[in-house]
Write an enzyme that holds these catalytic residues in place. Structure first.
Site, PDB file in Angstrom:
ATOM      1  N   TYR A  40     -52.284  43.765 -51.179  1.00  0.00           N
ATOM      2  CA  TYR A  40     -51.242  42.937 -50.561  1.00  0.00           C
ATOM      3  C   TYR A  40     -51.270  41.570 -51.221  1.00  0.00           C
ATOM      4  O   TYR A  40     -52.330  40.968 -51.388  1.00  0.00           O
ATOM      5  CB  TYR A  40     -51.522  42.791 -49.057  1.00  0.00           C
ATOM      6  CG  TYR A  40     -50.508  41.947 -48.317  1.00  0.00           C
ATOM      7  CD1 TYR A  40     -49.198  42.378 -48.154  1.00  0.00           C
ATOM      8  CD2 TYR A  40     -50.874  40.719 -47.757  1.00  0.00           C
ATOM      9  CE1 TYR A  40     -48.272  41.610 -47.457  1.00  0.00           C
ATOM     10  CE2 TYR A  40     -49.946  39.946 -47.055  1.00  0.00           C
ATOM     11  CZ  TYR A  40     -48.653  40.398 -46.907  1.00  0.00           C
ATOM     12  OH  TYR A  40     -47.741  39.635 -46.218  1.00  0.00           O
TER      13      TYR A  40
ATOM     14  N   LYS B  57     -55.947  30.695 -47.680  1.00  0.00           N
ATOM     15  CA  LYS B  57     -56.994  30.803 -46.649  1.00  0.00           C
ATOM     16  C   LYS B  57     -58.098  29.735 -46.757  1.00  0.00           C
ATOM     17  O   LYS B  57     -57.867  28.608 -46.352  1.00  0.00           O
ATOM     18  CB  LYS B  57     -57.565  32.223 -46.661  1.00  0.00           C
ATOM     19  CG  LYS B  57     -56.414  33.255 -46.433  1.00  0.00           C
ATOM     20  CD  LYS B  57     -56.869  34.600 -46.015  1.00  0.00           C
ATOM     21  CE  LYS B  57     -55.737  35.619 -46.071  1.00  0.00           C
ATOM     22  NZ  LYS B  57     -55.239  36.063 -44.817  1.00  0.00           N
TER      23      LYS B  57
ATOM     24  N   ASP C 258     -55.647  37.830 -57.488  1.00  0.00           N
ATOM     25  CA  ASP C 258     -55.268  37.312 -56.180  1.00  0.00           C
ATOM     26  C   ASP C 258     -56.558  37.112 -55.392  1.00  0.00           C
ATOM     27  O   ASP C 258     -57.145  38.060 -54.886  1.00  0.00           O
ATOM     28  CB  ASP C 258     -54.324  38.293 -55.482  1.00  0.00           C
ATOM     29  CG  ASP C 258     -53.927  37.813 -54.089  1.00  0.00           C
ATOM     30  OD1 ASP C 258     -54.547  36.847 -53.604  1.00  0.00           O
ATOM     31  OD2 ASP C 258     -53.013  38.410 -53.493  1.00  0.00           O
TER      32      ASP C 258
HETATM   33  N1  PMP Z   1     -52.825  37.778 -50.959  1.00  0.00           N
HETATM   34  C1  PMP Z   1     -53.816  38.323 -50.232  1.00  0.00           C
HETATM   35  C2  PMP Z   1     -54.937  39.017 -50.941  1.00  0.00           C
HETATM   36  C3  PMP Z   1     -53.805  38.227 -48.844  1.00  0.00           C
HETATM   37  O1  PMP Z   1     -54.784  38.791 -48.130  1.00  0.00           O
HETATM   38  C4  PMP Z   1     -52.735  37.543 -48.207  1.00  0.00           C
HETATM   39  C5  PMP Z   1     -52.643  37.413 -46.698  1.00  0.00           C
HETATM   40  N2  PMP Z   1     -53.549  38.066 -45.947  1.00  0.00           N
HETATM   41  C6  PMP Z   1     -51.729  36.991 -49.004  1.00  0.00           C
HETATM   42  C7  PMP Z   1     -51.802  37.129 -50.367  1.00  0.00           C
HETATM   43  C8  PMP Z   1     -50.579  36.257 -48.388  1.00  0.00           C
HETATM   44  O2  PMP Z   1     -51.028  35.074 -47.841  1.00  0.00           O
HETATM   45  P1  PMP Z   1     -50.212  34.347 -46.662  1.00  0.00           P
HETATM   46  O3  PMP Z   1     -50.328  35.225 -45.461  1.00  0.00           O
HETATM   47  O4  PMP Z   1     -50.895  33.029 -46.537  1.00  0.00           O
HETATM   48  O5  PMP Z   1     -48.814  34.193 -47.135  1.00  0.00           O
END
Ligand code: PMP
Length: 434
Positions: free
Chosen positions: A145, A268, A240
């Site tokens: 994701y 995060k 990511d």
């Molecule tokens: N990349 C990863 C690996 C994530 O786990 C997340 C959210 N859990 C995101 C991108 C998207 O981040 P956000 O919810 O802050 O938009």
């Protein structure tokens, strides 16, 4: 476990004015059933709902709260920043300081651009990769994701997989066609694609520690193959690290594995609980970004000084208190505690863990899954019972079988033992009902 009367009343009000009663889908408990707890405060390792019930929390707001809830140093830094003004839409000292810290910590990184979420970070990194290479194709892996930007919401994990719609409605087919999805853990499929389409690939985006379809720990050889193939054909490798960045250590997964990507995305932990994301790379790659280069990207609240203050304070505490080493020790204690509990359970259950990230896999088999294709959907039903069994015992895990748990510096050994005891009871209860 049912939510208390205040949670139920508020969630009913919420349902009238917020779709599904929430601001983000998985919070609605759709995958586990029941009414979500409405949370009014958090302190250290615990959260308290509006009925005054307290829970030992392993969600940590889905990853940012590596110091626990309302850490005094973060609260103080935010209060101090707020007293000087909330936002200026101009350069500030705080963004320079956080950028310097991030750049110094992460392998090969020279510049970052701050944004307000992980979604924005990944969306912008992808645009930059396309702009820098002059190519269109993006390669991602099923179950990973990267936020909800159109081209990345194709066979995605997290809420997308929780609700069984890994590819969202509203994503034009033409967009999805420019995203090639591969399974994790297969060098063969990867090399095959690069042989055929290598010259058109702008970037490969991957969670080096995939943590959105359970915790799918990868073999180093697979990640090395991704590095090798992208380098050979001039595609950019995007790590990511929204979850793993500054959680697995200063250098994130790149530091752990000794593999340096061309671009990295953060979120995060670097915002310490405030809305912050970032993406970055070498100066040579980042020079393509506006105002220096032709790839446009902007944000009214990007680099917000209050958010930057939370990030700076969080990274400072981690550094000063040997945070990553402490989390590793706590992680091994978690493993020592949970592995015997899970192996005794009549329901098949195994632990996946790296540093302070963990996942309880509720499926049979000797090996933990390494790709989303190897994750069994049936486990979601079992998870429901285990999740509510834990909640009933005052322990909160994420309301989805596919989301990971997080340890923070606020967790102590006895919190981990409490989780072990509650899990043991919840599993035998689930086994006798199932
Ligand atoms: N990349 C990863 C690996 C994530 O786990 C997340 C959210 N859990 C995101 C991108 C998207 O981040 P956000 O919810 O802050 O938009």
């Amino acid at each position: 476990m049912s939510a208390g009367p205040e949670s139920r009343a508020l969630f009913e009000r919420a349902g009238r004015v917020l779709p599904g009663g929430v601001s983000s889908p998985v919070r609605a408990f759709g995958a586990v059933g029941g009414t979500p707890l409405v949370i009014r405060r958090g302190e250290g390792a615990e959260v308290e709902d509006v009925d005054g019930r307290r829970y030992l929390d392993f969600v940590g707001s889905w990853g940012p709260l590596i110091l626990g809830h309302a850490h005094p140093a973060v609260v103080e830094a935010v209060q101090e920043a707020v007293s000087r003004g909330l936002t200026f839409g101009a350069p500030t000292p705080a963004e320079v300081e956080l950028a310097e810290t991030v750049v110094a910590a992460y392998p090969g990184l020279e510049q970052v651009r701050f944004v307000s979420s992980g979604t924005e970070a990944c969306m912008s990194a992808m645009r930059l990769a396309r702009g820098a290479t002059g190519r269109d194709l993006i390669v991602k892996f099923s179950g990973c994701y990267h936020g909800h930007a159109d081209p990345l919401l194709v066979q995605a994990g997290s809420g997308a997989v929780t609700f069984g719609h890994p590819t969202s409605a509203g994503v034009p087919a033409a967009f999805a066609e420019r995203t090639v999805v591969l399974p994790l853990d297969s060098e063969e499929r990867l090399r095959d694609l690069f042989r055929k389409e290598g010259g058109q690939i702008a970037a490969v985006i991957v969670e080096p520690v995939p943590a959105n379809n359970g915790l799918l720990l990868q073999r180093r050889e697979f990640l090395e193959a991704v590095r090798e193939e992208t380098a050979q054909c001039g595609a950019l490798l995007i790590f990511d690290e929204v979850i793993s960045g500054f959680r697995l250590g200063k250098g994130g997964a790149a530091g752990r594995f000794g593999i340096t990507p061309d671009l990295v995305t953060f979120g995060k932990v670097i915002g310490g609980g405030m809305p912050v994301g970032a993406f970055g790379g070498t100066r040579d790659t980042m020079k393509n970004l506006a105002p220096v280069g032709p790839v446009y990207q902007a944000g009214t609240l990007s680099g917000n000084p209050v958010a930057m203050a939370a990030g700076i304070a969080t990274l400072r505490v981690l550094e000063e208190e040997g945070g990553w080493d402490r989390l590793e020790v706590l992680g091994s204690e978690l493993e020592k505690t949970l592995v015997p509990v899970l192996s005794r359970s009549r329901i098949p259950a195994r632990l996946a863990r790296i540093g302070s990230i963990f996942w309880i896999s509720l499926q049979a088999g000797d090996a933990l899954p390494r790709s989303s294709e190897a994750v069994e959907a049936a486990a979601a039903e079992t998870y429901r019972a285990v999740f509510h069994g834990l909640l009933h015992r005052g322990v909160a895990l994420a309301p989805s079988a596919y989301e990971v748990g997080f340890l923070s510096l606020a967790h102590q050994e006895d919190h981990v033992h409490r989780l072990g005891a509650a899990l043991s009871e919840a599993l035998s209860e689930a086994a006798s009902h199932g």
